[in-house]
Each structure stands twice: as structure tokens, then as C-alpha cells.
Write a protein that holds these residues in place. Structure first.
Motif, PDB file in Angstrom:
ATOM      1  N   GLU A  67      -5.672  -2.168  11.509  1.00  9.37           N
ATOM      2  CA  GLU A  67      -6.880  -1.969  10.416  1.00  9.37           C
ATOM      3  C   GLU A  67      -5.807  -0.947   8.831  1.00  9.37           C
ATOM      4  O   GLU A  67      -6.467  -2.288   7.804  1.00  9.37           O
ATOM      5  CB  GLU A  67      -7.693  -1.659  10.248  1.00  9.37           C
ATOM      6  CG  GLU A  67      -8.836  -2.537  11.966  1.00  9.37           C
ATOM      7  CD  GLU A  67      -8.584  -2.567  13.186  1.00  9.37           C
ATOM      8  OE1 GLU A  67      -7.588  -1.561  13.838  1.00  9.37           O
ATOM      9  OE2 GLU A  67      -8.315  -3.516  13.706  1.00  9.37           O
ATOM     10  N   GLU A  68      -5.380  -0.421   9.727  1.00  8.74           N
ATOM     11  CA  GLU A  68      -4.951   0.444   8.292  1.00  8.74           C
ATOM     12  C   GLU A  68      -3.684  -0.393   6.863  1.00  8.74           C
ATOM     13  O   GLU A  68      -3.775  -0.164   6.191  1.00  8.74           O
ATOM     14  CB  GLU A  68      -4.873   1.703   9.324  1.00  8.74           C
ATOM     15  CG  GLU A  68      -4.587   2.856   7.995  1.00  8.74           C
ATOM     16  CD  GLU A  68      -3.612   4.169   8.767  1.00  8.74           C
ATOM     17  OE1 GLU A  68      -3.735   3.805   9.711  1.00  8.74           O
ATOM     18  OE2 GLU A  68      -3.462   4.622   7.420  1.00  8.74           O
ATOM     19  N   ALA A  69      -3.833  -1.181   8.241  1.00  3.73           N
ATOM     20  CA  ALA A  69      -2.198  -1.770   7.556  1.00  3.73           C
ATOM     21  C   ALA A  69      -2.724  -2.686   6.284  1.00  3.73           C
ATOM     22  O   ALA A  69      -2.167  -2.964   5.613  1.00  3.73           O
ATOM     23  CB  ALA A  69      -0.971  -2.618   8.731  1.00  3.73           C
ATOM     24  N   VAL A  70      -3.497  -3.343   6.947  1.00  4.86           N
ATOM     25  CA  VAL A  70      -4.007  -4.684   6.470  1.00  4.86           C
ATOM     26  C   VAL A  70      -5.189  -4.244   5.161  1.00  4.86           C
ATOM     27  O   VAL A  70      -4.789  -4.492   3.424  1.00  4.86           O
ATOM     28  CB  VAL A  70      -5.044  -5.506   6.850  1.00  4.86           C
ATOM     29  CG1 VAL A  70      -6.690  -6.425   5.774  1.00  4.86           C
ATOM     30  CG2 VAL A  70      -4.924  -5.653   7.726  1.00  4.86           C
ATOM     31  N   LYS A  71      -5.340  -2.565   5.235  1.00  9.28           N
ATOM     32  CA  LYS A  71      -5.653  -2.263   3.801  1.00  9.28           C
ATOM     33  C   LYS A  71      -5.705  -1.513   2.730  1.00  9.28           C
ATOM     34  O   LYS A  71      -5.618  -1.483   1.673  1.00  9.28           O
ATOM     35  CB  LYS A  71      -6.404  -0.479   4.804  1.00  9.28           C
ATOM     36  CG  LYS A  71      -8.476  -0.258   4.217  1.00  9.28           C
ATOM     37  CD  LYS A  71      -8.859   0.795   4.577  1.00  9.28           C
ATOM     38  CE  LYS A  71      -9.745   1.536   3.524  1.00  9.28           C
ATOM     39  NZ  LYS A  71      -9.914   3.039   4.245  1.00  9.28           N
ATOM     40  N   ILE A  72      -4.008  -1.563   3.620  1.00  8.16           N
ATOM     41  CA  ILE A  72      -2.968  -1.182   2.820  1.00  8.16           C
ATOM     42  C   ILE A  72      -2.410  -2.081   2.051  1.00  8.16           C
ATOM     43  O   ILE A  72      -1.925  -1.578   1.187  1.00  8.16           O
ATOM     44  CB  ILE A  72      -1.636   0.168   3.207  1.00  8.16           C
ATOM     45  CG1 ILE A  72      -2.291   1.678   3.923  1.00  8.16           C
ATOM     46  CG2 ILE A  72      -0.537   0.428   2.166  1.00  8.16           C
ATOM     47  CD1 ILE A  72      -1.983   2.505   4.522  1.00  8.16           C
ATOM     48  N   ALA A  73      -2.712  -2.753   1.969  1.00  8.24           N
ATOM     49  CA  ALA A  73      -1.713  -4.054   2.176  1.00  8.24           C
ATOM     50  C   ALA A  73      -2.757  -5.074   1.691  1.00  8.24           C
ATOM     51  O   ALA A  73      -2.183  -5.003   0.439  1.00  8.24           O
ATOM     52  CB  ALA A  73      -1.061  -4.990   3.195  1.00  8.24           C
ATOM     53  N   PRO A  85      -4.660  -5.096  -1.583  1.00 11.15           N
ATOM     54  CA  PRO A  85      -4.632  -4.909  -3.123  1.00 11.15           C
ATOM     55  C   PRO A  85      -2.760  -4.398  -3.506  1.00 11.15           C
ATOM     56  O   PRO A  85      -2.569  -4.697  -4.695  1.00 11.15           O
ATOM     57  CB  PRO A  85      -4.621  -2.809  -3.030  1.00 11.15           C
ATOM     58  CG  PRO A  85      -4.584  -2.476  -2.246  1.00 11.15           C
ATOM     59  CD  PRO A  85      -4.438  -3.413  -1.375  1.00 11.15           C
ATOM     60  N   MET A  86      -1.983  -4.532  -2.474  1.00  8.76           N
ATOM     61  CA  MET A  86      -0.799  -4.762  -3.523  1.00  8.76           C
ATOM     62  C   MET A  86      -0.035  -6.154  -3.167  1.00  8.76           C
ATOM     63  O   MET A  86      -0.439  -6.849  -2.664  1.00  8.76           O
ATOM     64  CB  MET A  86       0.951  -4.298  -2.442  1.00  8.76           C
ATOM     65  CG  MET A  86       0.086  -2.356  -2.654  1.00  8.76           C
ATOM     66  SD  MET A  86       1.384  -1.983  -0.533  1.00  8.76           S
ATOM     67  CE  MET A  86       2.635  -2.366  -1.085  1.00  8.76           C
ATOM     68  N   ASP A  87       0.875  -6.704  -4.228  1.00 11.05           N
ATOM     69  CA  ASP A  87       1.184  -7.854  -4.404  1.00 11.05           C
ATOM     70  C   ASP A  87       2.190  -7.877  -3.708  1.00 11.05           C
ATOM     71  O   ASP A  87       3.475  -6.560  -2.707  1.00 11.05           O
ATOM     72  CB  ASP A  87       2.260  -7.296  -5.681  1.00 11.05           C
ATOM     73  CG  ASP A  87       3.564  -8.547  -6.393  1.00 11.05           C
ATOM     74  OD1 ASP A  87       2.790  -9.568  -5.711  1.00 11.05           O
ATOM     75  OD2 ASP A  87       3.311  -8.732  -7.582  1.00 11.05           O
ATOM     76  N   SER A  88       2.244  -9.616  -3.110  1.00 12.73           N
ATOM     77  CA  SER A  88       2.816  -9.758  -1.794  1.00 12.73           C
ATOM     78  C   SER A  88       4.218  -9.633  -1.992  1.00 12.73           C
ATOM     79  O   SER A  88       4.435  -9.549  -0.733  1.00 12.73           O
ATOM     80  CB  SER A  88       2.081 -10.801  -0.776  1.00 12.73           C
ATOM     81  OG  SER A  88       2.019 -12.042  -2.378  1.00 12.73           O
TER      82      SER A  88
END
Ligand code: 3SL
Length: 245
Positions: free
Chosen positions: A56-62, A64-67
Motif C-alpha cells: 500500500e505504501e509503495a503505491v501511495k508513494i508511486a 503522484p510520480m511520473d512513471s
């Protein structure tokens, strides 16, 4: 340089509370394979690594980021996580793939241990691969030092204890001092007994046996190399970068 009586070894992530680390220098160890992969990734051009405690934390951090800027990395039960870009083999971390990227790193024990260490004064990530850099960093501070063996699901792992022992052995100049704490004496003794042939000893460890059918053949010999890199992964605000880079 810390007093020898200031060196402590925790043999699993359940062996301490976050608060125990305040004011101390922490070295987080997961020889097979998270700390070896993190050291390799930063040595080979990753810009930064964000260790996370779960998916969950990984998804939350990723989100807003540019892929184009990040890669999701890590394992569950030794295997690459479905939908992730990379698993947890240090051999996957090559410049063409990871150069200048942010790696969001999620593993079963290692990244959880790093996150749990965040109240320490300094948090370093160590493996045989960057042993001398870790020794230099420890010797720069007078703080108490805790060597945190990530272990496996709350249990001791031989390869982590062996690396902690190698650090204690070097810091004590190869002499078992009665100033050492019990935890450090045990690590020292283990290294004296088994440190001559890391590849054999680690290759016969419980975790190497668990990984045998899951991971590339080269993983374990690679994680046993000593001083392959002079990288020093250090954490600030939850992010690991190479402060020797
Ligand atoms: O538990 C971890 O953090 C991993 O390093 C374990 S594995 O070697 O990838 O299975």
C-alpha cells in the motif's frame, strides 16, 4: 570511533523498539538479499531508494510520480511482486535499467527493518559488498552503534549475524574484548568460526536453501563478495542515497 562496549547487535526486527535507537548509529543488514541489492543499485546509478513497509505504501508513494522516474522493486517470498518492474536479485540492478531512477523498494524483512530504524541518528545499509564503507562510517561517530540483522520473519539469519560478526571483528581488531556486549561477543565468535569461507557457510544457510529454486544461481556468490563497492547508503527523511557518491 565508538567504545567497544557501545556496539550492540539485534538479531531480528522484533529484537528492538523504534525508541531504542534514538541517538544511536544504526546499520541495517539483510545480506540475502535486500541490503546487497540496495548497495548494488546505488553503486550502479540509481538516484535514490525509498524503502517501504508494504504494498500500500509503495503505491501511495508511486501514484503522484511520473512513471518514467521510478521503478517498483522488491519481493514477496523471494519472488518478484506481480506488476513490479524488478525483483530483489542484485544482479537485476544494472545501469541501463536503473540509471537515475527512484527505486521504491518493498521486501519481506529488509525494508521493514530499515523503516523501523528511522529514529536513529544515522541509518546506514550494509552488506559484505560495502563492508569497508560501513566500517569507516561507524568509526566517524562516537555514538552507540546497533547492528540490526533483518533476519527472516522474526527469526535469526546466519548470513546477517555473520556480517554483524565481521563488523565487530574488524572494530575489535580481531581481539575478543571483555568490553563487548554479549550480543557482540556472539557475533564475533560466529565470524571467527565461519568467516573463512563465506560462500560455503552462507550457501548452506536456511535462507540460501529457501532461495535455491527461486533466484538466479549467481545471487548468493555475489552477495558474499567483500568490498565490491565503496557505496554508503544513508537515510535522510525516509530516502536512501549514496553519501559516498
Ligand atoms: O526479506 C527480505 O528483505 C529479502 O531480502 C528476502 S529475499 O532474499 O529476497 O527472499
Amino acid at each position: 570511533m565508538p567504545e567497544l562496549s557501545y556496539i550492540d547487535v539485534y538479531y531480528s526486527i522484533h529484537g528492538f523498539q523504534e525508541e531504542d535507537l534514538r541517538g544511536k548509529t544504526a546499520v541495517v543488514i539483510d545480506v540475502l538479499r535486500a541490503s546487497s541489492s540496495i548497495v548494488t543499485a546505488l553503486s550502479r546509478g540509481a538516484k535514490r531508494i525509498i524503502p517501504v513497509a508494504d504494498m500500500e505504501e509503495a503505491v501511495k508513494i508511486a501514484s503522484p510520480m511520473d512513471s518514467r522516474d521510478y521503478l517498483l522493486c522488491g519481493e514477496k517470498d523471494g519472488n518478484k511482486i506481480e506488476g513490479y518492474h524488478l525483483g530483489n536479485s542484485p544482479l537485476e540492478y544494472v545501469p541501463d535499467v536503473i540509471g537515475n531512477k527512484t527505486l521504491i523498494f518493498n521486501t519481506t524483512n529488509g525494508t521493514k527493518a530499515i523503516r523501523k530504524a528511522s529514529l536513529a541518528n544515522q541509518v546506514y545499509v550494509g552488506a559484505f559488498l560495502n563492508q569497508q564503507s560501513i566500517l569507516n562510517a561507524i568509526n566517524e561517530h562516537d555514538d552507540e552503534v546497533v547492528l540490526i540483522c533483518s533476519g527472516w520473519r522474526g527469526r535469526l539469519s546466519l548470513e546477517d549475524a555473520l556480517f554483524a560478526g565481521s563488523l565487530v571483528h574488524h572494530l575489535s581488531n580481531g581481539v575478543m574484548s571483555d568490553q563487548l556486549k554479549d550480543s557482540a561477543k556472539i557475533a564475533f565468535g560466529l565470524f571467527e568460526r565461519f568467516g573463512q569461507d563465506l560462500e560455503k557457510t552462507i550457501g548452506e544457510s536456511d535462507h540460501a536453501k529457501r532461495l535455491a529454486k527461486l533466484v538466479p544461481e549467481g545471487d548468493i556468490p555475489f552477495c558474499c563478495k567483500v568490498d565490491e563497492f565503496d557505496t554508503l547508503p544513508a537515510m535522510k527523511d525516509g530516502i536512501l542515497t549514496d553519501i559516498n557518491g
